[in-house]
Design an enzyme around this catalytic site. Structure first.
Site, PDB file in Angstrom:
ATOM      1  N   ARG A 121       0.846  -1.191   0.000  1.00 32.36           N
ATOM      2  CA  ARG A 121       0.000   0.000   0.000  1.00 32.36           C
ATOM      3  C   ARG A 121       0.888   1.251   0.000  1.00 32.36           C
ATOM      4  O   ARG A 121       1.070   1.899   1.030  1.00 32.36           O
ATOM      5  CB  ARG A 121      -0.929  -0.025   1.226  1.00 32.36           C
ATOM      6  CG  ARG A 121      -2.043  -1.078   1.127  1.00 32.36           C
ATOM      7  CD  ARG A 121      -3.240  -0.500   0.395  1.00 32.36           C
ATOM      8  NE  ARG A 121      -4.232  -1.515   0.050  1.00 32.36           N
ATOM      9  CZ  ARG A 121      -5.351  -1.730   0.744  1.00 32.36           C
ATOM     10  NH1 ARG A 121      -5.609  -1.033   1.813  1.00 32.36           N
ATOM     11  NH2 ARG A 121      -6.211  -2.644   0.345  1.00 32.36           N
ATOM     12  N   GLN A 126      -0.670   2.255  -6.184  1.00 35.49           N
ATOM     13  CA  GLN A 126      -2.132   2.364  -6.066  1.00 35.49           C
ATOM     14  C   GLN A 126      -2.853   1.858  -7.312  1.00 35.49           C
ATOM     15  O   GLN A 126      -3.889   1.208  -7.222  1.00 35.49           O
ATOM     16  CB  GLN A 126      -2.522   3.815  -5.788  1.00 35.49           C
ATOM     17  CG  GLN A 126      -2.257   4.250  -4.359  1.00 35.49           C
ATOM     18  CD  GLN A 126      -2.663   5.690  -4.107  1.00 35.49           C
ATOM     19  OE1 GLN A 126      -2.866   6.466  -5.037  1.00 35.49           O
ATOM     20  NE2 GLN A 126      -2.780   6.061  -2.845  1.00 35.49           N
ATOM     21  N   ASP A 129      -3.293  -2.009  -7.415  1.00 34.55           N
ATOM     22  CA  ASP A 129      -3.879  -2.629  -6.221  1.00 34.55           C
ATOM     23  C   ASP A 129      -5.233  -3.274  -6.528  1.00 34.55           C
ATOM     24  O   ASP A 129      -6.267  -2.607  -6.563  1.00 34.55           O
ATOM     25  CB  ASP A 129      -4.027  -1.561  -5.137  1.00 34.55           C
ATOM     26  CG  ASP A 129      -4.445  -2.131  -3.795  1.00 34.55           C
ATOM     27  OD1 ASP A 129      -4.797  -3.325  -3.734  1.00 34.55           O
ATOM     28  OD2 ASP A 129      -4.417  -1.382  -2.809  1.00 34.55           O
ATOM     29  N   SER A 132      -8.045  -3.030  -3.715  1.00 35.09           N
ATOM     30  CA  SER A 132      -8.795  -1.772  -3.665  1.00 35.09           C
ATOM     31  C   SER A 132      -9.813  -1.687  -4.792  1.00 35.09           C
ATOM     32  O   SER A 132     -10.967  -1.312  -4.574  1.00 35.09           O
ATOM     33  CB  SER A 132      -7.835  -0.579  -3.742  1.00 35.09           C
ATOM     34  OG  SER A 132      -7.074  -0.481  -2.565  1.00 35.09           O
ATOM     35  N   TYR A 229      -3.743  -1.184   7.066  1.00 35.26           N
ATOM     36  CA  TYR A 229      -4.767  -2.187   7.359  1.00 35.26           C
ATOM     37  C   TYR A 229      -5.182  -2.110   8.828  1.00 35.26           C
ATOM     38  O   TYR A 229      -4.402  -1.706   9.689  1.00 35.26           O
ATOM     39  CB  TYR A 229      -4.249  -3.596   7.051  1.00 35.26           C
ATOM     40  CG  TYR A 229      -4.011  -3.865   5.589  1.00 35.26           C
ATOM     41  CD1 TYR A 229      -5.064  -4.187   4.747  1.00 35.26           C
ATOM     42  CD2 TYR A 229      -2.739  -3.782   5.050  1.00 35.26           C
ATOM     43  CE1 TYR A 229      -4.847  -4.438   3.413  1.00 35.26           C
ATOM     44  CE2 TYR A 229      -2.504  -4.025   3.702  1.00 35.26           C
ATOM     45  CZ  TYR A 229      -3.571  -4.357   2.889  1.00 35.26           C
ATOM     46  OH  TYR A 229      -3.364  -4.604   1.554  1.00 35.26           O
TER      47      TYR A 229
END
Length: 374
Positions: A121, A126, A129, A132, A229
């Protein structure tokens, strides 16, 4: 550089790891692309669309023959990779903490397993990912499915026959899925509240127009672990949270639970006793049902009725939006490989920060520290 995409074989999996859009992008990098016949059917992508984009559409194992890289949504069994080159990369979701035998099989077969859910992360990752991108859609679908199951309207409606009151929706867990659930419930006209173990999410909740519900009586609480997290909280906090949630949940019409902790069973958020306090006809959607569930008594892909309350949850929520989920997943994979593409070598060359984070197996061994440390 030959990249192959197989048809997903896991039960209930309708997504695909490549789309015509990313086929064109990989070809532009200099790769050739092979797609197994019918791979995109569940995501409403016909074989002709892959062919028109420049991919070879082949039957069965012909698609994987000679592949340097195999892309998947859920990692295929080793037998399905027969014919791929020695040391071929397989980039997919492996669920490594629960699928240790599969990871060991990849090591034994000499493949390099790249686990997309281990993507760090960090800012530059990003766009790669998959957790996500898929969670975002899952949060949306959870609210839509709950609205469909709920026997009343979501928004307040003022009519000549009287006023219909707005539904009250409570979101537990404000990660990517939770934030999208809040936004979707607000768009549908519900009165929305939310809670999380991370105090930093208060501002995020309020920015979406929802009411934050947090434990204030226990000092020094912070439930954020490494990489953003959530982590498990102290017994003192869990007790205080349970009391707060119990009083709040009794007034709700819709509850969406989204809490997951990497590598561990889903934490229990709602007990049978708490369900019993809710109004008949209320709906609970358990987004963590496939990992043991946040809600006592929830079952994957079943509607469970307890105390007049409907409890629902899908084993693979994002697959219920297969076309959009596939488009986002495919872009995540392209963004990952293209970021490391070496034009001189004609292939991607991973760095240490991201490469070591996602690599599970290499040279016949399991090499990921998160697995070898267990």
């Amino acid at each position: 550089m030959r990249i192959a995409v197989l048809k997903e074989r896991a039960a209930g999996e309708s997504r695909v790891a490549m789309t015509p859009e990313t086929v064109k992008k990989f070809i532009a990098l200099g790769a050739t692309v092979a797609v197994e016949e019918g791979a995109g059917a569940g995501a409403s992508i016909p074989d002709e669309a892959f062919s028109e984009a420049g991919a070879e559409v082949l039957a069965g194992k012909k698609a994987v023959a000679g592949a340097d890289i195999v892309l998947g949504v859920q990692a295929p069994e080793v037998a399905a990779l027969s014919g791929a080159k020695d040391g071929a990369w397989v980039a997919a979701t492996f669920d490594p903490f629960r699928n240790g035998e599969l990871v060991e099989a990849y090591a034994k077969a000499g493949f390099e397993a790249l686990s997309m859910e281990f993507m760090p992360r960090i800012t530059r990752a990003q766009s790669m990912d998959v957790l996500s991108s898929q969670s975002n859609l899952a949060g949306y679908k959870a609210v839509i499915a709950s609205a469909d199951e709920y026997g009343r309207a979501f928004p307040m409606m003022m009519t000549a026959a009287g006023t219909v009151q707005a539904a009250k929706c409570f979101v537990m867990g404000v990660g990517v899925a939770g934030l999208q659930a809040i936004a979707t419930a607000k768009r549908l006209g519900a009165q929305v509240s939310a809670t999380d173990v991370r105090s930093a999410t208060k501002e995020q909740i309020m920015s979406l127009g929802a009411k934050p519900v947090f434990v204030e009586s226990v000092e020094g609480i912070e439930g954020e672990g490494s990489g953003g997290y959530a982590t498990e909280m102290s017994e003192e906090y869990q007790k205080a949270q349970a009391e707060l949630v119990s009083s709040h949940i009794a007034k709700q019409d819709i509850v969406i639970t989204t809490a997951l902790i990497p590598g561990r069973p889903a934490p229990r958020l709602i007990s049978d006793a708490q369900i019993a306090t809710m109004k008949p006809g209320s709906v609970i959607f358990d987004l963590a049902v496939a990992r043991g569930g946040n809600v006592e008594g929830s079952k994957p892909d079943e509607t469970v009725v307890k105390h007049g309350v409907k409890i629902i949850g899908f084993s693979n929520t994002s697959a219920h939006l297969a076309a959009d989920a596939s488009a986002l997943f495919a872009r995540n994979l392209y963004n990952f490989l293209s970021a490391f593409w070496d034009q001189d070598a004609g292939k991607p060359v991973l760095d240490e920060e991201i490469g070591d984070a996602v690599r599970l197996t290499q040279g016949g061994k399991v090499v990921n520290e998160r697995l070898t440390a267990q």
